[in-house]
Enzyme design. Sequence first.
Site, PDB file in Angstrom:
ATOM      1  N   ASN A   9     -27.315  -9.944 -32.430  1.00 55.56           N
ATOM      2  CA  ASN A   9     -26.253  -9.708 -31.460  1.00 55.56           C
ATOM      3  C   ASN A   9     -26.115  -8.191 -31.300  1.00 55.56           C
ATOM      4  OD1 ASN A   9     -23.949  -9.522 -29.947  1.00 55.56           O
ATOM      5  ND2 ASN A   9     -22.580 -10.463 -31.454  1.00 55.56           N
ATOM      6  N   LYS A  11     -24.389  -6.602 -29.334  1.00 52.92           N
ATOM      7  CA  LYS A  11     -23.047  -6.203 -28.884  1.00 52.92           C
ATOM      8  C   LYS A  11     -23.165  -5.200 -27.718  1.00 52.92           C
ATOM      9  CE  LYS A  11     -21.186  -7.582 -33.273  1.00 52.92           C
ATOM     10  NZ  LYS A  11     -20.176  -7.447 -34.310  1.00 52.92           N
ATOM     11  N   HIS A  97     -17.496 -15.801 -29.871  1.00 56.11           N
ATOM     12  CA  HIS A  97     -17.536 -14.737 -30.875  1.00 56.11           C
ATOM     13  C   HIS A  97     -16.106 -14.268 -31.173  1.00 56.11           C
ATOM     14  CE1 HIS A  97     -18.395 -10.989 -32.934  1.00 56.11           C
ATOM     15  NE2 HIS A  97     -19.610 -11.477 -33.150  1.00 56.11           N
ATOM     16  N   GLU A  99     -14.926 -11.471 -31.530  1.00 50.24           N
ATOM     17  CA  GLU A  99     -14.495 -10.315 -30.735  1.00 50.24           C
ATOM     18  C   GLU A  99     -13.996 -10.752 -29.354  1.00 50.24           C
ATOM     19  OE1 GLU A  99     -18.037  -7.926 -31.259  1.00 50.24           O
ATOM     20  OE2 GLU A  99     -17.510  -7.647 -33.366  1.00 50.24           O
ATOM     21  N   GLU A 167     -18.977 -16.950 -39.159  1.00 51.42           N
ATOM     22  CA  GLU A 167     -18.803 -15.493 -39.223  1.00 51.42           C
ATOM     23  C   GLU A 167     -17.361 -15.173 -39.598  1.00 51.42           C
ATOM     24  OE1 GLU A 167     -21.763 -12.948 -36.670  1.00 51.42           O
ATOM     25  OE2 GLU A 167     -19.901 -13.315 -35.613  1.00 51.42           O
ATOM     26  N   GLY A 173     -19.068  -6.189 -39.700  1.00 44.49           N
ATOM     27  CA  GLY A 173     -19.085  -4.739 -39.493  1.00 44.49           C
ATOM     28  C   GLY A 173     -18.912  -3.913 -40.757  1.00 44.49           C
ATOM     29  N   SER A 215     -22.168  -8.678 -41.746  1.00 42.83           N
ATOM     30  CA  SER A 215     -22.800  -7.677 -42.616  1.00 42.83           C
ATOM     31  C   SER A 215     -24.071  -8.175 -43.297  1.00 42.83           C
ATOM     32  CB  SER A 215     -21.798  -7.178 -43.654  1.00 42.83           C
ATOM     33  OG  SER A 215     -20.670  -6.641 -43.000  1.00 42.83           O
TER      34      SER A 215
HETATM   35  P1  13P Z   1     -22.415  -7.193 -38.358  1.00 40.69           P
HETATM   36  O1  13P Z   1     -23.730  -7.765 -38.805  1.00 40.69           O
HETATM   37  O2  13P Z   1     -22.487  -5.837 -37.825  1.00 40.69           O
HETATM   38  O3  13P Z   1     -21.380  -7.380 -39.436  1.00 40.69           O
HETATM   39  O4  13P Z   1     -21.920  -8.089 -37.123  1.00 40.69           O
HETATM   40  C1  13P Z   1     -21.837  -9.451 -37.272  1.00 40.69           C
HETATM   41  C2  13P Z   1     -21.557 -10.059 -35.948  1.00 40.69           C
HETATM   42  O5  13P Z   1     -20.463  -9.974 -35.439  1.00 40.69           O
HETATM   43  C3  13P Z   1     -22.681 -10.715 -35.263  1.00 40.69           C
HETATM   44  O6  13P Z   1     -22.243 -11.511 -34.218  1.00 40.69           O
END
Ligand code: 13P
Length: 263
Positions: A9, A11, A97, A99, A167, A173, A215
């Site tokens: 991802n 982002k 997601h 977010e 997740e 993150g 992570s």
């Molecule tokens: P990270 O791997 O940066 O923690 O992000 C995870 C994530 O949100 C993937 O969709």
Amino acid sequence: MTNILAVGNWKMNPVKKKDAENLAKDIKKVAQKYKKVTAVLCPPAPYADVVGGALGRVKNLALGAQDMSWQEKGSRTGHVSPLMLKDLGATYAIIGHSELRELGETDEVINKKIRTALLYGITPIVCIGERERDENGFYLGVIHKQIESALQGVLKKDFSSIIFAYEPIWAIGKSARDAMTPHDLYEMSLYIKKTIAGLSSKTIAMNMRVLYGGSVEGENAGALFEGGDVNGFLIGHASIVPSEFESVLENMTAALKRLEKKE
Ligand code: 13P
């Protein structure tokens, strides 16, 4: 174990088309060395075309989207239609997601998107996960509700076309050291499958794929894959650095070998 996925991802990265193309090319080189894992790249929507083009047709590489509209066309400012994704050759879409949930996306909308994705033959990667863990285990109720509402109105025969990505928000993150432990992940994977079994059957639940995200880096990918009972990972920051993504793929492949020996 078949159908092992490393979903990247990206982002909101990178911010230049050329960089997106180069990243896809670099990852293509890397992924071709680890054929037992399918790498799914989910770039920002404006770069889906150029990334899809860079990937070409390689068996263990696929294009995905970070989100998808539940409508195929019409007055939906800013949305991306499943028809557009199909036209670009995308076969996966991340849905729900955290977010986006944080910005107000509801379980109801997520369910609509899942059903639309299934209708158009796009594999939904449905994100679920608690904001924090409490000692009383209320977070399990959060996961239960997210799964139940995601599967609302979905035919049981279609369950196996859905992928759940666990997740936990608290693990996103950070670094490998702050992520989930393999043991805790194993317990969550079991809980997710039990919840699905309760809504369908044990056989259906056992056939469903569960990913972990939060992570994942080269450092923890092997242990999480070996001990977590998951079908792969949803990867954020490590997916935009080719050497780190390679380390994830390498450690997954080594863990897979160890698992196969145990069988
Ligand atoms: P990270 O791997 O940066 O923690 O992000 C995870 C994530 O949100 C993937 O969709």
